[in-house]
Each structure stands twice: as C-alpha cells, then as structure tokens.
Design a protein around this motif. Structure first.
Motif, mmCIF file in Angstrom:
data_model
loop_
_atom_site.group_PDB
_atom_site.id
_atom_site.type_symbol
_atom_site.label_atom_id
_atom_site.label_comp_id
_atom_site.label_asym_id
_atom_site.label_seq_id
_atom_site.Cartn_x
_atom_site.Cartn_y
_atom_site.Cartn_z
ATOM 1 N N VAL A 39 0.836 -1.205 0.000
ATOM 2 C CA VAL A 39 0.000 0.000 0.000
ATOM 3 C C VAL A 39 0.867 1.249 0.000
ATOM 4 O O VAL A 39 0.611 2.198 -0.748
ATOM 5 C CB VAL A 39 -0.969 -0.008 1.204
ATOM 6 C CG1 VAL A 39 -1.623 1.347 1.398
ATOM 7 C CG2 VAL A 39 -2.015 -1.086 1.029
ATOM 8 N N ILE A 40 1.913 1.263 0.823
ATOM 9 C CA ILE A 40 2.814 2.421 0.876
ATOM 10 C C ILE A 40 3.521 2.604 -0.462
ATOM 11 O O ILE A 40 3.649 3.722 -0.962
ATOM 12 C CB ILE A 40 3.824 2.274 2.037
ATOM 13 C CG1 ILE A 40 3.091 2.395 3.368
ATOM 14 C CG2 ILE A 40 4.927 3.323 1.936
ATOM 15 C CD1 ILE A 40 3.944 2.072 4.571
ATOM 16 N N TRP A 43 1.026 3.963 -3.005
ATOM 17 C CA TRP A 43 0.774 5.379 -2.714
ATOM 18 C C TRP A 43 1.930 6.248 -3.223
ATOM 19 O O TRP A 43 1.702 7.296 -3.829
ATOM 20 C CB TRP A 43 0.586 5.598 -1.212
ATOM 21 C CG TRP A 43 0.467 7.045 -0.871
ATOM 22 C CD1 TRP A 43 -0.660 7.804 -0.898
ATOM 23 C CD2 TRP A 43 1.526 7.918 -0.488
ATOM 24 N NE1 TRP A 43 -0.365 9.093 -0.544
ATOM 25 C CE2 TRP A 43 0.973 9.190 -0.293
ATOM 26 C CE3 TRP A 43 2.893 7.752 -0.283
ATOM 27 C CZ2 TRP A 43 1.731 10.283 0.087
ATOM 28 C CZ3 TRP A 43 3.648 8.845 0.100
ATOM 29 C CH2 TRP A 43 3.075 10.087 0.273
ATOM 30 N N ILE A 46 1.842 6.535 -7.065
ATOM 31 C CA ILE A 46 0.762 7.435 -7.490
ATOM 32 C C ILE A 46 1.128 8.875 -7.201
ATOM 33 O O ILE A 46 0.888 9.775 -8.017
ATOM 34 C CB ILE A 46 -0.562 7.033 -6.806
ATOM 35 C CG1 ILE A 46 -1.047 5.699 -7.360
ATOM 36 C CG2 ILE A 46 -1.623 8.118 -6.988
ATOM 37 C CD1 ILE A 46 -2.222 5.112 -6.607
ATOM 38 N N TYR A 47 1.728 9.137 -6.049
ATOM 39 C CA TYR A 47 2.128 10.497 -5.677
ATOM 40 C C TYR A 47 3.147 11.068 -6.668
ATOM 41 O O TYR A 47 3.021 12.196 -7.132
ATOM 42 C CB TYR A 47 2.707 10.493 -4.259
ATOM 43 C CG TYR A 47 3.186 11.839 -3.807
ATOM 44 C CD1 TYR A 47 2.279 12.795 -3.381
ATOM 45 C CD2 TYR A 47 4.537 12.154 -3.808
ATOM 46 C CE1 TYR A 47 2.706 14.034 -2.971
ATOM 47 C CE2 TYR A 47 4.969 13.385 -3.401
ATOM 48 C CZ TYR A 47 4.050 14.320 -2.975
ATOM 49 O OH TYR A 47 4.478 15.544 -2.578
#
Length: 107
Positions: A39-40, A43, A46-47
C-alpha cells in the motif's frame, strides 16, 4: 503538491519495520506487513506520477528539454549550478545562460 506528509510516512515505515520484525521472529511470516508495504509503495508511485503530471518540484521528467529562448537541446546528464538545481532538477542553458527547471520552464 508538497511533501508535508512525508515525515509521517517515514515514521510509519520505520515503526512498522521495528515492531513487524519482532512479530516475525515470534510468529513467522507476517502477511499484514507485506500488504502494508504494498500500500505504501503504491501510494508513493501514485504520488510521484501526479507530481510529474502537474509539473511539481518533486516530480520526475524523462522527456527531452529544450531552451525556450534559443531552442537548444539541454543535456540529459547535467551539472547543477546551484542548490535548487541539485535538489529539484533543472539546468542552465549552455548557449544563452537561461536557468530552466526540469520541465524546461524559465525560472
């Protein structure tokens, strides 16, 4: 976009790493940690993609940059002239001396 939440995620990562390591030694494979790491990582990807799309300072530009003044192609491997270029990318045009960011915009 800015990195105002980055210290929190760095703290979270190291906290999970320390406590997760203790749990793994006691119980074996901890699938929760693998899921949290995934998940990290998602994220973060995507960032960076959003930052690159919006031409933010912390984005990544792999496209060829041309000077808007003299239309000179900028070198892909560059030597930064100041601290801003070293941290966020960018270059100084060797032909006309114009300072550009990593996307080719005049600073």
């Amino acid at each position: 976009m800015n990195l105002k939440h980055a210290p929190f995620f760095i703290f979270l990562f190291f906290t999970v790493e320390v406590f997760g390591q203790q749990r793994i030694e006691k119980e074996g494979t901890n699938w929760f940690l693998y899921g949290l790491y995934a998940v990290i990582l998602i994220w973060f990807i995507i960032y960076i993609r959003k930052a690159s799309k919006n031409q933010a300072k912390n984005g990544i530009n792999l496209k060829t940059v041309y000077c808007p003044n003299c239309n000179e192609k900028q070198p892909f491997i560059r030597l930064p002239k100041n601290i801003s270029q070293a941290l966020y990318g960018g270059t100084t045009c060797p032909k006309c001396g114009t300072e550009l960011d990593k996307y080719g915009n005049i600073i």
